[in-house]
Structures are given as structure tokens and as C-alpha cells.
Design an enzyme around this catalytic site. Sequence first.
Site, PDB file in Angstrom:
ATOM      1  N   SER A 165       0.916  -1.209   0.038  1.00 58.99           N
ATOM      2  CA  SER A 165       0.155  -0.099   0.108  1.00 58.99           C
ATOM      3  C   SER A 165       1.038   1.221   0.112  1.00 58.99           C
ATOM      4  CB  SER A 165      -0.967  -0.017   1.156  1.00 58.99           C
ATOM      5  OG  SER A 165      -0.470  -0.760   2.185  1.00 58.99           O
ATOM      6  N   HIS A 185      -2.514  -3.352  -6.074  1.00 56.93           N
ATOM      7  CA  HIS A 185      -3.156  -2.921  -4.911  1.00 56.93           C
ATOM      8  C   HIS A 185      -4.785  -3.157  -4.498  1.00 56.93           C
ATOM      9  CE1 HIS A 185      -3.447   0.602  -1.998  1.00 56.93           C
ATOM     10  NE2 HIS A 185      -3.477  -0.383  -1.310  1.00 56.93           N
ATOM     11  N   GLU A 243      -5.567  -0.654  -7.937  1.00 59.77           N
ATOM     12  CA  GLU A 243      -4.779   0.190  -8.281  1.00 59.77           C
ATOM     13  C   GLU A 243      -3.769  -0.696  -9.146  1.00 59.77           C
ATOM     14  OE1 GLU A 243      -5.196   4.119  -5.335  1.00 59.77           O
ATOM     15  OE2 GLU A 243      -3.553   2.610  -5.102  1.00 59.77           O
ATOM     16  N   ASN A 288      -4.666   6.756  -1.212  1.00 61.09           N
ATOM     17  CA  ASN A 288      -3.751   6.902  -0.126  1.00 61.09           C
ATOM     18  C   ASN A 288      -3.310   8.501   0.027  1.00 61.09           C
ATOM     19  OD1 ASN A 288      -4.560   4.918   1.906  1.00 61.09           O
ATOM     20  ND2 ASN A 288      -3.031   3.659   1.264  1.00 61.09           N
TER      21      ASN A 288
HETATM   22  P1  NAD Z   1      -1.155  -9.396   7.678  1.00 64.30           P
HETATM   23  O1  NAD Z   1      -0.089  -9.134   8.786  1.00 64.30           O
HETATM   24  O2  NAD Z   1      -2.661  -9.806   7.968  1.00 64.30           O
HETATM   25  O3  NAD Z   1      -0.420 -10.626   6.888  1.00 64.30           O
HETATM   26  C1  NAD Z   1       0.729 -10.854   6.357  1.00 64.30           C
HETATM   27  C2  NAD Z   1       1.221 -12.079   6.210  1.00 64.30           C
HETATM   28  O4  NAD Z   1       2.427 -12.289   5.637  1.00 64.30           O
HETATM   29  C3  NAD Z   1       1.434 -12.893   7.740  1.00 64.30           C
HETATM   30  O5  NAD Z   1       0.482 -13.856   7.686  1.00 64.30           O
HETATM   31  C4  NAD Z   1       2.889 -13.146   7.676  1.00 64.30           C
HETATM   32  O6  NAD Z   1       2.937 -14.225   8.424  1.00 64.30           O
HETATM   33  C5  NAD Z   1       3.406 -13.188   6.347  1.00 64.30           C
HETATM   34  N1  NAD Z   1       4.651 -12.945   5.939  1.00 64.30           N
HETATM   35  C6  NAD Z   1       5.244 -12.059   6.597  1.00 64.30           C
HETATM   36  N2  NAD Z   1       6.713 -12.091   5.718  1.00 64.30           N
HETATM   37  C7  NAD Z   1       6.486 -13.134   4.973  1.00 64.30           C
HETATM   38  C8  NAD Z   1       7.403 -13.612   4.134  1.00 64.30           C
HETATM   39  N3  NAD Z   1       8.719 -13.042   3.954  1.00 64.30           N
HETATM   40  N4  NAD Z   1       6.965 -14.670   3.175  1.00 64.30           N
HETATM   41  C9  NAD Z   1       5.700 -15.128   3.371  1.00 64.30           C
HETATM   42  N5  NAD Z   1       4.867 -14.567   4.145  1.00 64.30           N
HETATM   43  C10 NAD Z   1       5.350 -13.582   5.052  1.00 64.30           C
HETATM   44  O7  NAD Z   1      -0.946  -8.112   6.687  1.00 64.30           O
HETATM   45  P2  NAD Z   1      -2.023  -7.687   5.711  1.00 64.30           P
HETATM   46  O8  NAD Z   1      -2.966  -6.617   6.187  1.00 64.30           O
HETATM   47  O9  NAD Z   1      -2.672  -9.067   4.948  1.00 64.30           O
HETATM   48  O10 NAD Z   1      -1.017  -6.853   4.357  1.00 64.30           O
HETATM   49  C11 NAD Z   1      -0.354  -7.508   3.707  1.00 64.30           C
HETATM   50  C12 NAD Z   1       0.129  -6.526   2.562  1.00 64.30           C
HETATM   51  O11 NAD Z   1      -0.834  -6.005   2.013  1.00 64.30           O
HETATM   52  C13 NAD Z   1       0.943  -5.451   3.247  1.00 64.30           C
HETATM   53  O12 NAD Z   1       2.012  -4.992   2.246  1.00 64.30           O
HETATM   54  C14 NAD Z   1      -0.049  -4.080   3.214  1.00 64.30           C
HETATM   55  O13 NAD Z   1       0.597  -2.896   3.322  1.00 64.30           O
HETATM   56  C15 NAD Z   1      -1.033  -4.296   2.064  1.00 64.30           C
HETATM   57  N6  NAD Z   1      -2.408  -3.857   2.135  1.00 64.30           N
HETATM   58  C16 NAD Z   1      -2.912  -3.856   3.362  1.00 64.30           C
HETATM   59  C17 NAD Z   1      -4.160  -3.748   3.302  1.00 64.30           C
HETATM   60  C18 NAD Z   1      -4.952  -3.906   4.579  1.00 64.30           C
HETATM   61  O14 NAD Z   1      -6.115  -2.878   4.956  1.00 64.30           O
HETATM   62  N7  NAD Z   1      -4.681  -4.489   5.592  1.00 64.30           N
HETATM   63  C19 NAD Z   1      -4.635  -2.978   2.336  1.00 64.30           C
HETATM   64  C20 NAD Z   1      -3.997  -2.689   1.085  1.00 64.30           C
HETATM   65  C21 NAD Z   1      -2.821  -3.442   1.081  1.00 64.30           C
END
Ligand code: NAD
Length: 515
Positions: A136, A157, A169, A207
Site C-alpha cells: 500500500s 493494490h 490500483e 492514500n
Molecule cells: P497481515 O499481517 O494480515 O498478513 C501478512 C502475512 O504475511 C502474515 O501472515 C505473515 O506471516 C506473512 N509474511 C510475513 N513475511 C513473509 C514472508 N517473507 N514470506 C511469506 N509470508 C510472510 O497483513 P495484511 O494486512 O494482509 O497486509 C499485507 C500486505 O498488504 C502489506 O503489504 C500491506 O501494506 C498491504 N495492504 C494491506 C491492506 C489492509 O487494509 N490490511 C490494504 C491494502 C494493502
Amino acid sequence: MGAHAMSNEFKKNLIEDAAQAAVLVVGAGIMGAGIAQVAAQAGHPVSLYDVRPGAAQDALTKLQTSLAALVAKGKMPADAVADLLARITPVADLQDAARSTLVVEAIVENTEAKRALWQQLEAIVGADCVLASNTSSISITAMAQGLRHPERLVGMHFFNPVPLMKLVEVVSGLHTAPQVADGVFALAQRWGKVAVHARSTPGFIVNRIARPYYAEALALLHERSTTPVVLDACLKAIGFRMGPCELMDLIGHDTNFAVTQSVYQANFFDKRYMPSLLQRELVDGGLLGRKSGRGMYDYAEGAAKPQLAAPQTAEFPARSGVQLHGNSARMDAWGQLLAAAGVAFSRDLQSDWTGLATPTLQLRQTDGRPASSLGANVAVFDMAFAPEGSRVLAWAPSVRASAACADEAQAWLGALGYQAQQVADQPALVVARTVAMLINEAADAVQQGVCTMDGANQAMKLGVNYPAGPFDWLAAWSAHGVIAVLQALDTYYAGERYRVSPWLRQQAWGQLGGA
Ligand code: NAD
């Protein structure tokens, strides 16, 4: 691998024949699980990998439970759910997904971790596999550093919750091949999403453009101009589902502060994006919002809910001697109300301001300038963007207005059917100020080639449920009007925050017509 060859391959495999195109989702958290679901629903065989042992299986089990609930409610057929679930395979080793056509990464938001993952994956997947990141905030250009084929890395995204939110996106870094971005764009559409192209710049589209929605509310609260409940009600009155304060409480002030800081830093500390001390204090005090039980509002059981000033059922303060200024739908509506109540009035359609005049009051729709800068017997009220969703309306009297004059303004607004909320007399009140800044930010994004006008409109409506896109508001207003508000803010506060986008100035020149 040439980008063109990859594009054809990609198109053939991924877009035209989902069943033959394997997708690997890395990271089985909230976003990864949603992305796996959407890809499987579109017919792809999906591998789900997470660095934490058991996490991918846990995510699949959770998905089973939530989809079973949809089947029970009759919202999805049982066989479609069974097929969808059968297509998702948790994998314990990335090698097991070597034949993937697309990898979507949704791991921790950390540049080094993401770079390391891509480099590891390049040694595993084929040369024609497209690599998409759900980041993000991290630059796609920066993330591609160290890849042998940086042209195949693109941002994809999604928004939370992935199965429900329509926007994707598609973010291109400097290396991203246009064919790869176009391919992922078409794919997102095939997955039932609305895709919008974005250039990799801080905050991408949503954002970035959304920053002023929070920042202007925080600035008004910081100056003690009004209260969260008034701010929220004023913005909901123009169709926002949630006001900025309740929305920040929902997102979490820690998360919102982190995004604000990252956009601020990434823009070399441009004052336009400066975080608020108020935000810092909430975070430092653990008042994170709903999740901690208290943020701008108190969510404790039994906590008193702050209330708006009640609607005033006022009489019209005068039966004659009234003039309506300006030629707008709102003044037409006011004219109808006055006529229905038997109040005698005239109209000045050529007036250079909008509102209502009596011998003792000018009640003017804001053009940015505070009431106090316009005279003593003056009050200003906020803009509305048709259709008016509710009758909550911010207004402010001149600091030199007599009590009788302020009472008269309040009574007119009450009699005209508004639930009028008095706020401090600063430029452009609440709605005009916030919307002008949202338009200004979107204008800069278009100027800088981050997105198109249509892309910005779609992104804000579908990514954060805005009632209209920034350029829809601009069309209902005017570049001159927006510039006037921004300049009034800039004069009042002096600083870089309210500088006018060059794009808006060019629009205003374009609208001058003539020589
Ligand atoms: P989350 O913490 O729920 O999940 C992340 C997962 O990735 C975890 O299960 C973790 O164990 C795993 N992980 C971490 N490092 C790893 C690696 N090297 N290899 C494999 N697995 C790994 O996070 P999320 O909210 O799902 O966010 C994930 C991505 O999506 C981030 O880049 C975040 O910025 C982006 N994002 C999040 C949102 C949101 O609202 N949560 C919205 C858009 C984008």
C-alpha cells in the site's frame, strides 16, 4: 524475456484460460487470504504460502467457515463454494509453486522483506511469470531493485476487504513494462474488479488523495474550531458514509498516523502532508480508536454519545425586505421556501455572492473568506454539493457581529430547514475547505501523471466509498471557486499547505475564454 513476448504469454495463459494459469499468493494474512479467494473464484488454481508454518492452512480453514456462512444464508451456491475451495492449495515450500503464471505478494509491509522475496522467487518461477505486489505504500521502482527482470514487477493494490472492494490500483514503477501493467489491468477486470492505472508515487492514488479528508479535520480540531461530532455530521451531509473522525477511529490512529508519516517523509517533508500533533498525542496516549475502546470518541459501554445541536424550528425572522443573491439551485430552493411561507423577497441574480440579505444581515455562502473579513453584520455558511444528503450545515458569524445579528443568522438557517452548527470563523468552514483540498490533491496527482481524472474519480469512489470523485465535485463547482478557497486558506494560514495546484490554475485560465 522480452516484455512483448511476456505480454502475449501472459494474456494467453492468465487472462484467456484461468484454469490453466496458476496463481501463487504469498502471505496468508487478511489481504492474501482475500486475494486467494478472488483468484480462485475466477477459476485459477491457487497456491497459498506463508512464512509462518500453518498460517496458509489456517487462512483456508477461516475461508471455509466464512463461505459456509454465505451458503447457509443462500448467498452462494454450495457447489460453487466447494469448487472455489478445492482450487486453493496451501503450500509449505515456494518450490511447490514453480509453475505459477502470476505471483501476488501480500507479506509484511517492509521493502527489504519484499525485495528478498522477489529475488528468491526469481530463482524459482519461470521467466514469463508476472510478479505483482499488494503493497500500500512502498515504491514499485525501489522494490524492483536487484531483480533480473524488473520489467515484470507491478503493483496490484487491492482494498480491504478484498472480496467486496471493487478497486485495484495497478501501479507501474519506472521499470514496469506497459504490457505487464495492461495485462494485470485486464486480469483485475476479469476478476470482477475495477482497475485503475497509477504511477508509483507516494500513496499511489487513494492514500494520497484521501490525506486532506483527515488532515483538514485534524487541523480544525487542533485549532478548536469545532468538535468531532460536528465535523462528521457536516461531511456526512454531503454524502460521505463516515465522517473523518469516526473513520480515523475505525482505521486506527496508529495506522493512519503511520500512513500520514510515510507520505510526509516520502514527499521530502512537504508541509502539505504534515501530520498533526493531535494524531501523535492520540497514538502516544493509546487512544487508537475503536480497537482500543477510545479515540476521538469513547466506545466504552454506557459512554455518553456526543450530540449535535438540535434542529431549530425557527420562525422566519422577517416577512419582507429580503433579497436573495446569486443564481444557483440552492437559491432557487430558498426562494421556493420563502414563497411558500409568504415571505416577500427579491432576487439579485447578477450578485457576486450567494445568500440572503436583510437590512441587518448578510448571510453569505462561503467563498473562502471568513465572515470577519467581510464586515460586522455578516455570517457565512458552508457549501453543499447536490443533492444535499442531510440538512446539517456549518456556519459562522463575524467576530464583530452583534448577538442580535448572530441570532438572526441562526434563525434564518433554522427557518430554511437547516440543522445549523456554529463553528469558528476561519476560511471555508468545513465542507468547502475539505473538498477544495481533496480536489487540489487530485489535481496535482493528474498534473504529475499519477492517474487520469477518471482514474482519480473511480479510485476515490470505489477504494474509499466517496460519494463523488474529486473531479465530479470540481465539475459542480469551478476551478475559480476552488482556487479562491485555497487562496483564502493560504492568506489566513500562510505556508505551503494550501498552495494551489498548477493544474487548477491552468483549468481556470482555460475557462476564462476569449483572448
Ligand atoms: P497481515 O499481517 O494480515 O498478513 C501478512 C502475512 O504475511 C502474515 O501472515 C505473515 O506471516 C506473512 N509474511 C510475513 N513475511 C513473509 C514472508 N517473507 N514470506 C511469506 N509470508 C510472510 O497483513 P495484511 O494486512 O494482509 O497486509 C499485507 C500486505 O498488504 C502489506 O503489504 C500491506 O501494506 C498491504 N495492504 C494491506 C491492506 C489492509 O487494509 N490490511 C490494504 C491494502 C494493502
